[in-house]
Design a protein around this motif. Structure first.
Motif, PDB file in Angstrom:
ATOM      1  N   PRO A  61      27.795  44.982  39.272  1.00 23.20           N
ATOM      2  CA  PRO A  61      28.820  45.651  40.085  1.00 23.20           C
ATOM      3  C   PRO A  61      29.503  44.763  41.126  1.00 23.20           C
ATOM      4  O   PRO A  61      30.636  45.011  41.501  1.00 23.20           O
ATOM      5  CB  PRO A  61      28.058  46.779  40.781  1.00 23.20           C
ATOM      6  CG  PRO A  61      26.801  46.956  40.000  1.00 23.20           C
ATOM      7  CD  PRO A  61      26.507  45.647  39.344  1.00 23.20           C
ATOM      8  N   ALA A  62      28.816  43.694  41.579  1.00 28.51           N
ATOM      9  CA  ALA A  62      29.401  42.814  42.592  1.00 28.51           C
ATOM     10  C   ALA A  62      30.243  41.696  41.974  1.00 28.51           C
ATOM     11  O   ALA A  62      30.967  40.997  42.683  1.00 28.51           O
ATOM     12  CB  ALA A  62      28.293  42.210  43.453  1.00 28.51           C
ATOM     13  N   SER A  63      30.164  41.525  40.675  1.00 28.85           N
ATOM     14  CA  SER A  63      30.893  40.462  39.986  1.00 28.85           C
ATOM     15  C   SER A  63      32.396  40.641  40.153  1.00 28.85           C
ATOM     16  O   SER A  63      32.907  41.755  40.146  1.00 28.85           O
ATOM     17  CB  SER A  63      30.525  40.475  38.495  1.00 28.85           C
ATOM     18  OG  SER A  63      31.320  39.557  37.782  1.00 28.85           O
ATOM     19  N   LYS A  64      33.103  39.534  40.308  1.00 25.51           N
ATOM     20  CA  LYS A  64      34.573  39.563  40.365  1.00 25.51           C
ATOM     21  C   LYS A  64      35.103  39.462  38.942  1.00 25.51           C
ATOM     22  O   LYS A  64      34.713  38.579  38.184  1.00 25.51           O
ATOM     23  CB  LYS A  64      35.108  38.394  41.192  1.00 25.51           C
ATOM     24  CG  LYS A  64      34.708  38.437  42.647  1.00 25.51           C
ATOM     25  CD  LYS A  64      35.547  39.424  43.392  1.00 25.51           C
ATOM     26  CE  LYS A  64      35.215  39.365  44.879  1.00 25.51           C
ATOM     27  NZ  LYS A  64      35.700  40.516  45.584  1.00 25.51           N
ATOM     28  N   CYS A  65      35.983  40.374  38.579  1.00 19.25           N
ATOM     29  CA  CYS A  65      36.558  40.393  37.233  1.00 19.25           C
ATOM     30  C   CYS A  65      38.056  40.130  37.314  1.00 19.25           C
ATOM     31  O   CYS A  65      38.743  40.719  38.147  1.00 19.25           O
ATOM     32  CB  CYS A  65      36.327  41.735  36.565  1.00 19.25           C
ATOM     33  SG  CYS A  65      34.598  42.140  36.319  1.00 19.25           S
ATOM     34  N   VAL A  66      38.529  39.277  36.430  1.00 18.15           N
ATOM     35  CA  VAL A  66      39.963  39.035  36.319  1.00 18.15           C
ATOM     36  C   VAL A  66      40.459  39.864  35.136  1.00 18.15           C
ATOM     37  O   VAL A  66      39.954  39.739  34.022  1.00 18.15           O
ATOM     38  CB  VAL A  66      40.277  37.541  36.118  1.00 18.15           C
ATOM     39  CG1 VAL A  66      41.768  37.322  35.901  1.00 18.15           C
ATOM     40  CG2 VAL A  66      39.785  36.734  37.314  1.00 18.15           C
ATOM     41  N   VAL A  67      41.450  40.714  35.419  1.00 20.10           N
ATOM     42  CA  VAL A  67      41.983  41.621  34.403  1.00 20.10           C
ATOM     43  C   VAL A  67      43.480  41.363  34.246  1.00 20.10           C
ATOM     44  O   VAL A  67      44.221  41.333  35.224  1.00 20.10           O
ATOM     45  CB  VAL A  67      41.739  43.102  34.802  1.00 20.10           C
ATOM     46  CG1 VAL A  67      42.352  44.047  33.782  1.00 20.10           C
ATOM     47  CG2 VAL A  67      40.250  43.374  34.976  1.00 20.10           C
ATOM     48  N   ALA A  68      43.903  41.170  33.001  1.00 16.38           N
ATOM     49  CA  ALA A  68      45.319  40.975  32.685  1.00 16.38           C
ATOM     50  C   ALA A  68      45.923  42.333  32.309  1.00 16.38           C
ATOM     51  O   ALA A  68      45.435  43.004  31.404  1.00 16.38           O
ATOM     52  CB  ALA A  68      45.472  39.993  31.544  1.00 16.38           C
ATOM     53  N   VAL A  69      46.977  42.700  33.036  1.00 15.30           N
ATOM     54  CA  VAL A  69      47.733  43.918  32.730  1.00 15.30           C
ATOM     55  C   VAL A  69      49.161  43.457  32.484  1.00 15.30           C
ATOM     56  O   VAL A  69      49.856  43.071  33.417  1.00 15.30           O
ATOM     57  CB  VAL A  69      47.670  44.944  33.884  1.00 15.30           C
ATOM     58  CG1 VAL A  69      48.485  46.177  33.547  1.00 15.30           C
ATOM     59  CG2 VAL A  69      46.233  45.328  34.206  1.00 15.30           C
ATOM     60  N   GLY A  70      49.553  43.483  31.223  1.00 21.93           N
ATOM     61  CA  GLY A  70      50.856  42.925  30.870  1.00 21.93           C
ATOM     62  C   GLY A  70      50.843  41.427  31.155  1.00 21.93           C
ATOM     63  O   GLY A  70      49.941  40.720  30.720  1.00 21.93           O
TER      64      GLY A  70
END
Length: 190
Positions: A61-70
């Protein structure tokens, strides 16, 4: 708007109760990656948008996630990222069957069913009804007959399926039943 005219036969309610074959086919074509498809909050709308996770650990839950939206990339804590359900769950009749039960998936399911004019959706023992603020031919005598004597799992989601189940239980068990109907003022509970 559907106009009911005295003396005319009730209109066919099918499109308001079940997704069409074409709708199901289109839903199955939706792009989906079981490892990468995720929901993230959309600060502009207060809702959610679908994206693809590029890095991070959803299990931490503390992990940083990079998410691509478009063409944009956003960084979120894993706790703020929800998994997207496989396309076979699009417009799911009962949300307890969703593989990933998160706020975004619930809202998405209700939204897509609503946009398809299917305003009734089960959530376990409950039925959620989203007011279309239009008259749909789903509370007619013809529709009532569809639900008479049927179990909830034999017919599409509807208030009458819940009422029929309560009535059958009352008759079989000779005990009173109670129902809770909630909603905002003016939401159409009457």
């Amino acid at each position: 708007d559907i106009k009911l005219v005295k003396g005319q036969a009730d209109p066919d309610p099918t499109e308001f109760l079940l997704p069409s074959i074409d709708m199901k086919r289109a839903d199955q074509q939706k792009p989906y990656d079981s490892k990468k498809s995720v929901w993230v909050a959309d600060p502009k709308t207060g809702g959610y948008r679908e994206g693809l996770i590029e890095s991070g650990d959803l299990e931490d839950p503390a992990s940083k996630c990079v998410v691509a939206v478009g063409h944009e990339k956003f960084t979120h804590k894993a706790a703020e990222v929800g998994k997207v359900n496989p396309p076979k769950f699009e417009k799911c009749e009962d949300m307890v069957n969703l593989t990933f039960l998160n706020d975004a998936s619930v809202f998405w399911n209700l939204k897509t069913r609503y946009q398809a004019k299917m305003i009734h959706t089960y959530s376990g023992l409950f039925v959620v009804v989203v007011n279309p603020y239009k008259r749909y031919p789903i509370y007619t005598h013809r529709v009532c007959k569809i639900y008479l004597g049927k179990r909830r799992n034999e017919v599409p989601p509807h208030l009458w399926a819940i009422a029929e189940t309560a009535y059958r239980n009352m008759i079989a068990n000779t005990k009173n039943n109670a129902m809770l109907i909630t909603g905002e003022s003016g939401a159409g509970k009457n």
